[in-house]
Design a protein around this motif. Sequence first.
Motif, PDB file in Angstrom:
ATOM      1  N   ALA A  63       0.821  -1.213   0.000  1.00  0.00           N
ATOM      2  CA  ALA A  63       0.000   0.000   0.000  1.00  0.00           C
ATOM      3  C   ALA A  63       0.854   1.262   0.000  1.00  0.00           C
ATOM      4  CB  ALA A  63      -0.946  -0.018   1.197  1.00  0.00           C
ATOM      5  N   ALA A  64       1.986   1.236   0.678  1.00  0.00           N
ATOM      6  CA  ALA A  64       2.860   2.417   0.723  1.00  0.00           C
ATOM      7  C   ALA A  64       3.396   2.746  -0.670  1.00  0.00           C
ATOM      8  CB  ALA A  64       4.005   2.183   1.708  1.00  0.00           C
ATOM      9  N   GLU A  65       3.768   1.714  -1.424  1.00  0.00           N
ATOM     10  CA  GLU A  65       4.256   1.958  -2.778  1.00  0.00           C
ATOM     11  C   GLU A  65       3.149   2.534  -3.659  1.00  0.00           C
ATOM     12  OE1 GLU A  65       6.812  -0.208  -6.256  1.00  0.00           O
ATOM     13  OE2 GLU A  65       5.369  -1.451  -5.170  1.00  0.00           O
ATOM     14  N   MET A  66       1.936   1.986  -3.546  1.00  0.00           N
ATOM     15  CA  MET A  66       0.829   2.498  -4.354  1.00  0.00           C
ATOM     16  C   MET A  66       0.501   3.934  -3.974  1.00  0.00           C
ATOM     17  SD  MET A  66      -0.829   1.462  -6.916  1.00  0.00           S
ATOM     18  CE  MET A  66      -1.975   2.384  -7.914  1.00  0.00           C
ATOM     19  N   GLN A  67       0.573   4.260  -2.709  1.00  0.00           N
ATOM     20  CA  GLN A  67       0.354   5.638  -2.249  1.00  0.00           C
ATOM     21  C   GLN A  67       1.404   6.565  -2.869  1.00  0.00           C
ATOM     22  OE1 GLN A  67      -2.102   7.073  -0.650  1.00  0.00           O
ATOM     23  NE2 GLN A  67      -1.099   9.064  -0.703  1.00  0.00           N
ATOM     24  N   HIS A  68       2.628   6.091  -2.969  1.00  0.00           N
ATOM     25  CA  HIS A  68       3.695   6.870  -3.599  1.00  0.00           C
ATOM     26  C   HIS A  68       3.341   7.187  -5.058  1.00  0.00           C
ATOM     27  CE1 HIS A  68       7.639   8.149  -4.979  1.00  0.00           C
ATOM     28  NE2 HIS A  68       7.572   7.216  -5.915  1.00  0.00           N
ATOM     29  N   TYR A  69       2.862   6.171  -5.798  1.00  0.00           N
ATOM     30  CA  TYR A  69       2.460   6.407  -7.188  1.00  0.00           C
ATOM     31  C   TYR A  69       1.311   7.402  -7.270  1.00  0.00           C
ATOM     32  CZ  TYR A  69       5.392   2.600  -8.877  1.00  0.00           C
ATOM     33  OH  TYR A  69       6.453   1.795  -9.192  1.00  0.00           O
ATOM     34  N   ARG A  70       0.367   7.279  -6.370  1.00  0.00           N
ATOM     35  CA  ARG A  70      -0.779   8.208  -6.370  1.00  0.00           C
ATOM     36  C   ARG A  70      -0.288   9.632  -6.137  1.00  0.00           C
ATOM     37  NH1 ARG A  70      -4.914   8.601  -8.949  1.00  0.00           N
ATOM     38  NH2 ARG A  70      -5.771   6.629  -8.308  1.00  0.00           N
ATOM     39  N   TYR A 103      -6.272   7.707 -13.627  1.00  0.00           N
ATOM     40  CA  TYR A 103      -6.915   6.459 -13.240  1.00  0.00           C
ATOM     41  C   TYR A 103      -5.818   5.410 -13.092  1.00  0.00           C
ATOM     42  CZ  TYR A 103     -10.617   2.928 -13.106  1.00  0.00           C
ATOM     43  OH  TYR A 103     -11.490   1.942 -12.723  1.00  0.00           O
ATOM     44  N   LEU A 104      -5.577   4.973 -11.861  1.00  0.00           N
ATOM     45  CA  LEU A 104      -4.491   4.037 -11.583  1.00  0.00           C
ATOM     46  C   LEU A 104      -5.024   2.653 -11.228  1.00  0.00           C
ATOM     47  CD1 LEU A 104      -2.028   6.180  -9.430  1.00  0.00           C
ATOM     48  CD2 LEU A 104      -2.054   5.823 -11.906  1.00  0.00           C
ATOM     49  N   ILE A 105      -4.439   1.661 -11.856  1.00  0.00           N
ATOM     50  CA  ILE A 105      -4.771   0.263 -11.610  1.00  0.00           C
ATOM     51  C   ILE A 105      -3.588  -0.383 -10.902  1.00  0.00           C
ATOM     52  CG2 ILE A 105      -5.270  -1.959 -12.686  1.00  0.00           C
ATOM     53  CD1 ILE A 105      -6.301  -0.196 -15.135  1.00  0.00           C
ATOM     54  N   ALA A 106      -3.843  -1.031  -9.797  1.00  0.00           N
ATOM     55  CA  ALA A 106      -2.802  -1.778  -9.099  1.00  0.00           C
ATOM     56  C   ALA A 106      -2.881  -3.224  -9.538  1.00  0.00           C
ATOM     57  CB  ALA A 106      -2.981  -1.669  -7.584  1.00  0.00           C
ATOM     58  N   SER A 165      -5.532   3.982  -2.598  1.00  0.00           N
ATOM     59  CA  SER A 165      -4.729   4.752  -3.552  1.00  0.00           C
ATOM     60  C   SER A 165      -4.984   4.367  -5.008  1.00  0.00           C
ATOM     61  CB  SER A 165      -3.240   4.550  -3.257  1.00  0.00           C
ATOM     62  OG  SER A 165      -2.943   4.977  -1.952  1.00  0.00           O
ATOM     63  N   ALA A 166      -5.667   3.272  -5.232  1.00  0.00           N
ATOM     64  CA  ALA A 166      -5.916   2.803  -6.599  1.00  0.00           C
ATOM     65  C   ALA A 166      -7.367   3.068  -6.980  1.00  0.00           C
ATOM     66  CB  ALA A 166      -5.612   1.309  -6.697  1.00  0.00           C
ATOM     67  N   ASP A 167      -7.621   3.051  -8.279  1.00  0.00           N
ATOM     68  CA  ASP A 167      -8.983   3.179  -8.790  1.00  0.00           C
ATOM     69  C   ASP A 167      -9.551   1.819  -9.183  1.00  0.00           C
ATOM     70  OD1 ASP A 167      -9.248   6.135  -8.817  1.00  0.00           O
ATOM     71  OD2 ASP A 167      -7.550   5.970 -10.198  1.00  0.00           O
ATOM     72  N   GLU A 168      -8.663   0.826  -9.302  1.00  0.00           N
ATOM     73  CA  GLU A 168      -9.064  -0.508  -9.742  1.00  0.00           C
ATOM     74  C   GLU A 168      -7.950  -1.475  -9.345  1.00  0.00           C
ATOM     75  OE1 GLU A 168      -9.515  -1.954 -14.244  1.00  0.00           O
ATOM     76  OE2 GLU A 168     -11.074  -0.520 -13.637  1.00  0.00           O
ATOM     77  N   LEU A 169      -8.327  -2.725  -9.071  1.00  0.00           N
ATOM     78  CA  LEU A 169      -7.355  -3.777  -8.765  1.00  0.00           C
ATOM     79  C   LEU A 169      -7.498  -4.905  -9.772  1.00  0.00           C
ATOM     80  CD1 LEU A 169      -7.858  -4.142  -4.885  1.00  0.00           C
ATOM     81  CD2 LEU A 169      -6.155  -2.736  -6.073  1.00  0.00           C
ATOM     82  N   TRP A 170      -6.357  -5.477 -10.171  1.00  0.00           N
ATOM     83  CA  TRP A 170      -6.359  -6.657 -11.022  1.00  0.00           C
ATOM     84  C   TRP A 170      -5.607  -7.761 -10.300  1.00  0.00           C
ATOM     85  CZ3 TRP A 170      -4.368  -4.857 -16.494  1.00  0.00           C
ATOM     86  CH2 TRP A 170      -5.280  -3.960 -17.066  1.00  0.00           C
TER      87      TRP A 170
END
Length: 172
Positions: free
Chosen positions: A28-35, A43-46, A63-68
């Motif tokens: 989650a910390a890395e995704m927050q960094h990207y955000r 629109y960010l997809i993790a 922090s994401a808009d969608e998860l795959w």
Amino acid sequence: LGEQDHRFVEMTRPFAGIRYAISYVRDAAEMQHYRELLGRDLYLIAKLERKSAVTQARQLADSADELWLCRGDLGAELGFRALAETARRFAAQVPSLPLPVLLAGQVLEHLSEHSTPTRAELCNLYDSLCSGYHGVVLSDETAVGQYPIESCRIAALFRDSSGAETNRNILA
């Protein structure tokens, strides 16, 4: 992100409907960094390709808009049995996650070389949509497969399998 990634984002930022998929998100910390780096307007997809990302899916959703859930690379990390167990546990969470969640990774792989899917693929696709996934991501089936149109048609047959009132996505 590398210099080329930054140039690509800046070049495509003005276009409507662009989605950016972040591969190999660690946590989650890395995704927050990207955000923070890319801003709230993109629109960010993790892409969940690591066990650590799967276990932090709820936090990643902030922090994401969608998860795959990307079973190919996740399976390479975990092995066969652990992949199946992790995917099963994750599927149980999908309906409670506050954003769209899609299933990726050889969903209709048989259609890469054959004009019809296997019965196992059809059952897995149906079960996935009924368990709450918002759709599937077709990759090899459409990118290099011999039957890309058939792949999309088959996936679309299951578009409303869950009986839910929301639209399901089939991404090719």
